[in-house]
Scaffold this active site. Structure first.
Site, PDB file in Angstrom:
ATOM      1  CD  GLU A   1      25.783  52.569  11.632  1.00 17.86           C
ATOM      2  OE1 GLU A   1      26.064  51.631  12.398  1.00 17.86           O
ATOM      3  OE2 GLU A   1      24.682  52.668  11.069  1.00 17.86           O
TER       4      GLU A   1
ATOM      5  CD  GLU B   1      23.518  51.444   7.385  1.00 16.85           C
ATOM      6  OE1 GLU B   1      22.936  51.021   8.412  1.00 16.85           O
ATOM      7  OE2 GLU B   1      24.720  51.280   7.172  1.00 16.85           O
TER       8      GLU B   1
HETATM    9  O1  IFM Z   1      23.290  46.116   9.735  1.00 14.51           O
HETATM   10  C1  IFM Z   1      23.627  47.341  10.316  1.00 14.51           C
HETATM   11  C2  IFM Z   1      24.645  48.066   9.466  1.00 14.51           C
HETATM   12  O2  IFM Z   1      25.775  47.312   9.232  1.00 14.51           O
HETATM   13  C3  IFM Z   1      25.066  49.338  10.154  1.00 14.51           C
HETATM   14  N1  IFM Z   1      23.923  50.125  10.520  1.00 14.51           N
HETATM   15  C4  IFM Z   1      22.853  49.479  11.225  1.00 14.51           C
HETATM   16  C5  IFM Z   1      22.422  48.224  10.481  1.00 14.51           C
HETATM   17  C6  IFM Z   1      21.284  47.527  11.241  1.00 14.51           C
HETATM   18  O3  IFM Z   1      21.685  47.207  12.533  1.00 14.51           O
END
Ligand code: IFM
Length: 459
Positions: free
Chosen positions: A181, A365
């Site tokens: 990210e 994710e």
């Molecule tokens: O916990 C985070 C993760 O580290 C990165 N993506 C979003 C998740 C939830 O906010």
């Protein structure tokens, strides 16, 4: 608000017979990140990271929480991996803490490196696919002290780090992601200051992004040379924007939202250029780009990791930007994020249409936070069960529409340090009691394990 009863009461992981989820080659995994679970911030030569500094600064993290202990995974990884096995997943996504493995002079820290070698070896023994992210936000503080992602020298330092880890883990990793990210690192870290290092300057954000992406490109070249048998990619968080009204101005606002969240990262990677609309939104913030940079950034990828969580409804701000208008009466999570699975499907289909060079995708994710409690030894996280079911169905529908999605990682294996929200927000399918470090399978974890057992028995 009440959930759709039919969705909640049915077995969440009993998809239709033709669903991709039944395919043995569709990878279903779980994900974590180093700073969020490891703790042990002063052990075995680990150096401070920007998140140690940031979380120790009063007012930056809810309740003053820090990652100093987190889930104590540094000491409990073996039993945590037994839980991972009990979940029956196919793969695990972890990240390496840069300040654990390398010192300021670029020298390897053997104890830190050996920790990750043990983790990866155990995962392989268990037959799990290993996805490793090099940078999930825990930048060594010594590098931030020299300007962090604003200093172009970091590109060289990151390549050096990628070189070290890919030599050490050569042949052991299925897929390397350079960055997690970069939008968050650049915008939240250098633009609005919600994340470490907490700087607030739009010009910094675009320059940090440029150096992040350049570091990614250089690292892919290094990984390719050192570990040819693995996949190389990057993980981008993407957001769905919706227009508050049918007006052209609001439609443009929703477009700008997606430019700022998605195209800012994906265009340079997949089209070798920044979206010009970004600089309509943030005039005068063009980064300094040197000859050859965009070629390096646009180096071909073996996969793209997509992290998706929610939709944002926006309207025109009357000038060149957008303002959020929260929708009323929609389902939300503990984070306040709207639950909107169609956004994932629509974004995947949209990316497939607009990027001819789009590589295979892994959803690296997806998940949600809820205020989960252990009652009589059980955690009934029914909203999460429904959430996962609907998002997996959205992925299946994108695949059926022609998008090449190869896997899906639940965020997260266990409750953990949720950055600026500390330990209050629980994303895990395994509950963590932070007083005792006791782990408890939530109902979602039980059902995932059950479904995967059934899928594996059929294969
Ligand atoms: O916990 C985070 C993760 O580290 C990165 N993506 C979003 C998740 C939830 O906010």
């Amino acid at each position: 608000m009440a959930l759709d009863a039919a969705v909640v009461s049915s077995d969440p992981f009993s998809p239709p017979a033709d669903s991709t989820l039944w395919r043995r080659d569709f990878l279903l995994g779980a994900a974590t990140a180093s700073y969020q679970i490891e703790g042990a911030v002063n052990e075995d030569g680990r150096l401070p990271s920007i998140w140690d500094t940031f979380s120790a600064t009063p007012g930056k993290v809810l309740a003053g929480d820090t990652g100093a202990l987190a889930c104590d995974h540094y000491h409990r990884w073996e039993s945590d991996f037994d839980l991972l096995s009990a979940l029956n997943v196919d793969g695990y996504r972890l990240s390496i803490a840069w300040p654990r493995v390398m010192d300021e002079a670029g020298r390897p820290n053997r104890k830190g490196i050996d920790f990750y070698k043990r983790l990866v070896a155990r995962l392989r023994e268990k037959g799990l696919k290993v996805f490793v992210t090099l940078y999930h936000w825990d930048l060594p503080q010594y590098l931030e002290d020299r300007g962090g992602w604003l200093n172009r020298d970091i590109v060289y330092r990151f390549a050096q780090y990628a070189d070290l880890m890919s030599r050490e883990l050569e042949g052991q990793v299925d897929a390397w992601a350079t960055l997690n990210e970069p939008w968050c690192s650049a915008f939240l870290g250098y633009g609005n200051g919600h994340h470490a290092p907490g700087l607030t300057n739009g010009r910094y954000a675009t320059q940090a992004m440029h150096h992040l992406l350049l570091a990614h490109g250089r690292a892919v070249e290094v990984l390719r040379a050192n570990d040819p048998g693995s996949l190389k990619g990057i993980v981008a968080n993407v957001g769905k924007g919706s227009a508050n009204t049918g007006s052209a101005a609001d439609a443009h606002a929703a477009h700008l939202f997606e430019v700022q969240h998605n195209a800012w990262v994906l265009d340079p990677l997949l089209k070798k250029s920044y979206p010009q609309d970004l600089f309509e939104l943030w005039p005068g913030t063009e980064p300094l780009v040197l000859e050859g940079d965009m070629e390096t950034i646009g180096t071909p990828l073996d996969f793209l990791g997509i992290n998706y969580y929610f939709r944002t409804n926006v309207k025109s701000d009357g000038a060149h930007g957008f303002t959020e208008v929260p929708l009323q009466g929609v389902e939300r999570t503990q984070m306040g994020w709207e639950v909107y699975p169609d956004g994932l499907r629509d974004l995947l289909i949209g990316f497939n249409e607009s990027y001819p060079s789009l590589p295979p995708i892994y959803i690296t994710e997806n998940g949600m936070a809820s205020d989960d409690k252990v009652i009589d030894g059980r955690v009934n996280d029914e909203q999460r069960i429904s959430f996962l079911k609907r998002h997996l169905a959205a992925v299946d529908s994108a695949i059926k529409a022609g998008v090449d999605v190869r896997g899906y990682f639940i965020w997260s294996l266990m409750d953990n340090f949720e950055w600026a929200y500390g330990y209050e927000r629980r994303f895990g399918v395994i509950h963590v009691d932070y007083e005792t470090q006791e782990r408890t399978f939530k109902r979602s974890a039980e059902l995932i394990a059950k479904f995967l057992e059934e899928r594996n028995a059929r294969a």
